[in-house]
Design an enzyme around this catalytic site. Structure first.
Site, PDB file in Angstrom:
ATOM      1  N   GLY A  12       0.823  -1.211   0.000  1.00  0.00           N
ATOM      2  CA  GLY A  12       0.000   0.000   0.000  1.00  0.00           C
ATOM      3  C   GLY A  12       0.854   1.257   0.000  1.00  0.00           C
ATOM      4  O   GLY A  12       2.087   1.202  -0.069  1.00  0.00           O
ATOM      5  N   VAL A  59      -4.153 -11.045   6.524  1.00  0.00           N
ATOM      6  CA  VAL A  59      -3.838 -11.165   7.954  1.00  0.00           C
ATOM      7  C   VAL A  59      -5.067 -11.412   8.829  1.00  0.00           C
ATOM      8  O   VAL A  59      -4.923 -11.602  10.047  1.00  0.00           O
ATOM      9  CB  VAL A  59      -3.055  -9.941   8.499  1.00  0.00           C
ATOM     10  CG1 VAL A  59      -1.713  -9.821   7.815  1.00  0.00           C
ATOM     11  CG2 VAL A  59      -3.862  -8.647   8.366  1.00  0.00           C
ATOM     12  N   TYR A 147     -14.770   1.713   9.376  1.00  0.00           N
ATOM     13  CA  TYR A 147     -13.342   2.045   9.509  1.00  0.00           C
ATOM     14  C   TYR A 147     -13.065   2.610  10.903  1.00  0.00           C
ATOM     15  O   TYR A 147     -12.174   2.130  11.615  1.00  0.00           O
ATOM     16  CB  TYR A 147     -12.980   3.064   8.437  1.00  0.00           C
ATOM     17  CG  TYR A 147     -11.523   3.440   8.361  1.00  0.00           C
ATOM     18  CD1 TYR A 147     -10.551   2.495   8.040  1.00  0.00           C
ATOM     19  CD2 TYR A 147     -11.108   4.756   8.574  1.00  0.00           C
ATOM     20  CE1 TYR A 147      -9.213   2.854   7.945  1.00  0.00           C
ATOM     21  CE2 TYR A 147      -9.776   5.120   8.465  1.00  0.00           C
ATOM     22  CZ  TYR A 147      -8.833   4.166   8.153  1.00  0.00           C
ATOM     23  OH  TYR A 147      -7.508   4.531   8.048  1.00  0.00           O
TER      24      TYR A 147
END
Ligand code: UDP
Length: 329
Positions: A12, A59, A147
């Site tokens: 990223g 992950v 988020y």
């Protein structure tokens, strides 16, 4: 013997710059990414380096790393409002389950772990500028809640591992950061405006453009994270550039920078879009002896140069990320 560090979200924007930084500092770097929002292009220059390995892995599933590990940087997460609207469940999972897995790995390896938190934990802030002791104003069930709440949980579980297991933990609250390798069409304002200018489209300001942001150049952000990792400070620290600007004034700056003849057009303000954001960085100054060095004019010139170097195909693709496998039909 060199230190070994695992960096999640390695492909990223911030993850790839962190890989560069730790390679340059002589570390052995293990990069990990599931490539949902990351792009191998950001790290392909490291593939020949004997101190760098890369694993494609999500992950949110058990993470196994053979051998010793000194540090973990958890930077895997969709990080733009458009991304977390498109992949809300993955966003929640990587901040919660992913963080849990990495804390478990850190405990197993006796490694120090730094997790990437965000100014979004302050929500649409009622305190300005935002100090670390402000608890925030977040809409749990709004579109950004996936988020914001994942990151709030992430901070909470990280402190629990620190207090309960004595794990060495660090928490950085990252404010809007920009620079080369941002994804062109991730919807964030800087790639959006520069992409529009380069394609000869009008610049889309959301709302009346009076909302503010404070933009930090990536090199400054990486230096702050590096210093925090090596410090002994456990509580969250804001890292960002306090120089604040309204989005309308910023659009005008981009028109000047790019020399575009396009105009500003106004679109509806997305739900729960914070009205103002500015980091209070007194803690970072005192504890880390850190403050941003790159002014916006210089940082934006470097960023514009990067976007100008993209191919015409890259520039015109609506979004080079295909979420179709991850979106419920
Ligand atoms: N924004 C805008 N036009 C765009 C994209 C974003 O006016 O094409 C605004 C957005 O509404 C927000 C600010 O720019 O107020 C920063 O948005 P971004 O998505 O970069 O990050 P945020 O700080 O909201 O997470």
């Amino acid at each position: 013997m060199s230190k070994r560090i695992l960096i999640t979200g390695a492909a990223g924007f911030l993850g790839s710059h962190l890989c560069d930084k730790f390679i340059a500092e002589g570390y052995e770097v293990i990069g990990m990414d599931n490539l949902i929002t990351g792009d191998l292009k950001n790290i392909e220059h490291l593939f020949g380096d004997e101190n760098f390995v890369f694993h494609t892995h999500d992950v949110t599933n058990f993470v196994h790393i053979p051998g010793k590990l000194d540090y973990i940087l958890h930077f895997a997460s969709p990080a733009s409002p458009i991304d977390y609207l498109k992949i809300p469940i993955q966003t929640l999972k990587v901040g919660s389950l992913g963080t849990h897995n990495l804390l478990g790995l850190a405990k197993e390896k006796n490694a120090r772990i730094l997790i990437a938190s965000t100014s979004e934990i302050y929500g649409d802030p009622l305190v300005h500028p935002q100090t670390e002791d402000y608890y925030g104003n977040v809409n749990t069930i709004g579109p950004r809640g996936v988020y914001d709440e994942a990151k709030r949980f992430q901070e909470s579980i990280t402190m629990a591992y620190h207090r309960f297991h004595g794990l060495e933990t660090r928490i950085v609250r990252i404010f809007n950061t920009y620079g080369p390798r941002m994804r062109l069409n991730d919807g964030r304002v800087i790639p959006a405006f520069i992409g529009q200018a380069l394609r000869g489209e009008d610049l889309t300001v959301f709302g009346n453009g009076s909302q503010t942001r404070s933009f930090c150049f990536v090199d400054d952000q990486i230096e702050g994270i590096y210093k925090l990792l090596l410090s002994d400070y456990v509580e969250p620290i804001n890292i960002g550039n306090p120089y604040e600007i309204s989005i309308k004034d910023f659009a005008e700056e981009i028109i000047k920078l790019t020399g575009t003849h396009q105009k500003i057009i106004y679109k509806p303000l997305p739900q729960d879009d914070p009205m103002q954001r500015q980091p209070d960085i007194r803690k970072a100054k005192q504890i880390l002896n850190w403050e941003p060095k790159v002014n916006r004019a210089d940082g934006m010139k470097k960023t514009y140069k990067y976007f100008k170097s993209l191919t015409p195909e890259e520039l015109t693709k609506k979004d080079h990320k295909d979420f179709s496998n991850h979106i419920r039909k």
